[in-house]
Structures are given as C-alpha cells and as structure tokens.
Design a protein around this motif. Structure first.
Motif: not given
Length: 345
Positions: A201-207, A213-224
């Motif tokens: 579900v995470l957007e790959p290749n991001q810093q 606040r890690i970006l998801r593929l659907d544009g939302r963010s997730v708390d890892l």
C-alpha cells in the motif's frame, strides 16, 4: 532436510531456544518483575507443516523465527525491475558466489559449541570459494532481562559486503496495539518498487521525514509507528537513524522490547512490515510480524546493489556495505521491560 535440532538455554529469568538451522533464536521467554512471562519473538506458523510442503521452500523459510545474522544480507539474484537511478553503475560491480537468500549461514546448519546451558555458542564454516571463511556467535543473558549477542565474521582477505541482523518480533492482533518508538529517527526511504505487486500500500521510492506520515498509493498517509497496520500488506522501509536504538511496545501484553546496536556498524534499520500480505505458500496470508533489522545494506537488494557506489542511497552518503578486514566483531542487545497501559516503564 530433517527438522533442525534446537539448543535450549536458561539463565535467571530468561530462557529460549536456538535452532542450529540458520542459527536462529526463538522462542525466548522473559520473566518480568511482576512474574509475568512474555515471549516477544515471531515464530513462523508453518514450521510444523508436513515435510513434503516444507521441502518446497528455502531452508531459511522452513525454520524462520526470531533472530539471526545475515552475511551477506539480501537476495542473491540481481534485481533489475527498479527505477532507472537504481540501475546505474551495476555493470561495474563484482558479485560473489552465494546463492542463498540472506547468505549461506541463514540456510545451513551451525555447529553447537556451547559449554554451558546458560549461554549459546555457535559457529559455521563457509564454502572454500566464499569471501567469508567463518561466522561465530554467542547469545548470553545479562541480569537485567537482556540478551547479549556477539557475532564474529572471519574473512581471508578484506571484502565489502552487505550485512545485517534479521530480528522479527510478534505483534498484537488488533491494529494499533503495538507502537514503535525511535527517538533518533532522521528519514525513511520506502522500497524502490512495490514490495508485493497489487498488495503493498505504500508509495514506493519516497523519502519521508516523518514516520507517522508515510504516503500511500491512494494519496493518503499512514503512521508506521502504530502497528499492526490495518491493511493486508507487505512493506520494506529503510530508516536513517542517529543512534542504534529502537523500542517496540506491546499494549496487549504490557511489555516493551528495547533493541540496541552500534550505529557505526549498522548505520540503517530496515523495517520489514509483514502484515498478512503474501498469499503463496508458506505465507498463506497467515504471517503478521515486524522485522526490526540493523543493516549496512541497500534494503534487501543484495551484494551488487549494496556495493554499487552509484546507487541512490550511496549518493546520499548512506553506508550500504561493511568493510570486513579479517576478524570483525559485532555486538548488540535485546532487553524486555514491563510497561503500563500508557506505555510507561
């Protein structure tokens, strides 16, 4: 392959088992001051499956459990299904002869050299054509509910290799009932591509500078830091840290694991978030755990990517291999403490 023999150890309030296959620790039980016993390590749910099924998967998976060293760290095959910036310079990097996921030692039987039931001593010789000659490791207990680990890597000649400690902890069943605490966090890097196509579900290749606040593929963010995640997923996230300390709290069982290591030896920490995201055998969407893995490596991409001076991580001055000089020692610790419902010791 027959089921591997395990060594049992006990010292004070800590006891556990170490499998000779892979030299893997787990389970291990810690008796807390209030006399509650907790077992923080993940043990794969398939290890007692029929032999005919287990023989279809690599030895490292047949026996997978809590903690073991990976020399070299990563997959043996060269990944080329990555963004362009990850493919530059690969042709100039020399590989090594190791065809096993996370290295020869993670897939073969170690020799038991223990002289006491209170600690474990193991060693394994590598094949003659390998740059590594031998690994030795000891697992002992401190009087503060702490396991002390000592790993020695022997080589005949200096060599650069990705190395890491593959440590996998169990999680509560309900999302958010576990918490990662990483006070020295600097930056997170997601895997260059989706770890599991159509699942991750995470957007790959991001810093990202905020692990919450890690970006998801659907544009939302997730708390890892809040685990387990609500999604069935499979993720790899490389963390830059300034100190080698990560805490994992379990609010269902009211304990925390404190994992410490030398940040100069293992400058990064790889989070392996395995959240029932793999459907094929042996996973069968039944494996949920968090890998907290101190590494000097480029994710789990293996020797060539990790030794590639043109890789994106190396261009950001992130060390992705270790300079082994003949007799190199690595030490790290895992302690378990009681906490209250608010996460306080």
């Amino acid at each position: 392959m027959m089921r591997s023999k395990a060594i049992h150890f006990r010292n004070g309030r800590v006891s556990g088992d170490v499998s000779l296959l892979g030299g893997m620790l787990g389970p291990a039980e810690f008796l807390l001051p209030d006399n509650r016993a907790v077992q923080p390590f993940s043990v794969a749910p398939w290890i007692q499956d029929p032999r005919a099924l287990l023989d279809t998967i690599p030895p490292i998976l047949q026996n997978m459990r809590g903690e073991w060293p990976c020399v070299p760290f990563g997959v043996p095959e060269l990944r080329t299904d990555l963004p362009t910036e990850w493919l530059q310079g690969l042709d100039s990097v020399e590989s090594i002869n190791d065809a096993f996921v996370h290295g020869f030692s993670a897939n073969h039987v170690w020799t038991d050299l223990s002289t006491s039931s209170q600690e474990v001593a193991l060693a394994i010789n590598y094949p003659p054509d390998h740059p590594v000659r031998k690994l030795s490791r000891t697992i002992s207990v401190s009087n503060n509910n702490q396991l002390d680990f000592d790993l020695v890597i022997e080589t005949d000649e200096p060599v650069e290799l990705p190395i890491g400690i593959h440590t996998v902890f169990k999680l509560p069943n309900k999302p958010g009932r576990g918490k990662l605490i990483i006070d020295s966090f600097k930056k997170a890097h997601t895997f260059p591509v989706s770890v599991e196509a159509n699942t991750s579900v995470l957007e790959p290749n991001q810093q990202v500078g905020d692990l919450k606040r890690i970006l998801r593929l659907d544009g939302r963010s997730v708390d890892l830091t809040s685990l387990p995640l609500a999604d069935d997923t499979e993720e790899l996230v490389l963390l830059e840290l300034s100190e080698g300390t990560v805490k994992l709290q379990n609010y269902d069982e009211l304990y925390e694991v404190v994992f410490t290591w030398d940040i100069k030896q293992f400058p990064s920490c790889l989070l392996w978030i395995s959240n029932c995201g793999r459907e094929s055998y042996p996973w069968n969407k039944r494996f949920q755990a968090i890998g907290i893995e101190p590494i000097a490596a480029a994710f789990d991409l293996g020797v060539i990517h990790s030794r590639n001076v043109s890789s994106p991580l190396q261009k950001m001055a992130i060390k992705t291999s270790c300079s082994l000089t003949g007799h190199d020692r690595f030490s790290y610790q895992i302690a378990v403490n009681s906490i209250d419902a608010q996460g306080r010791p």
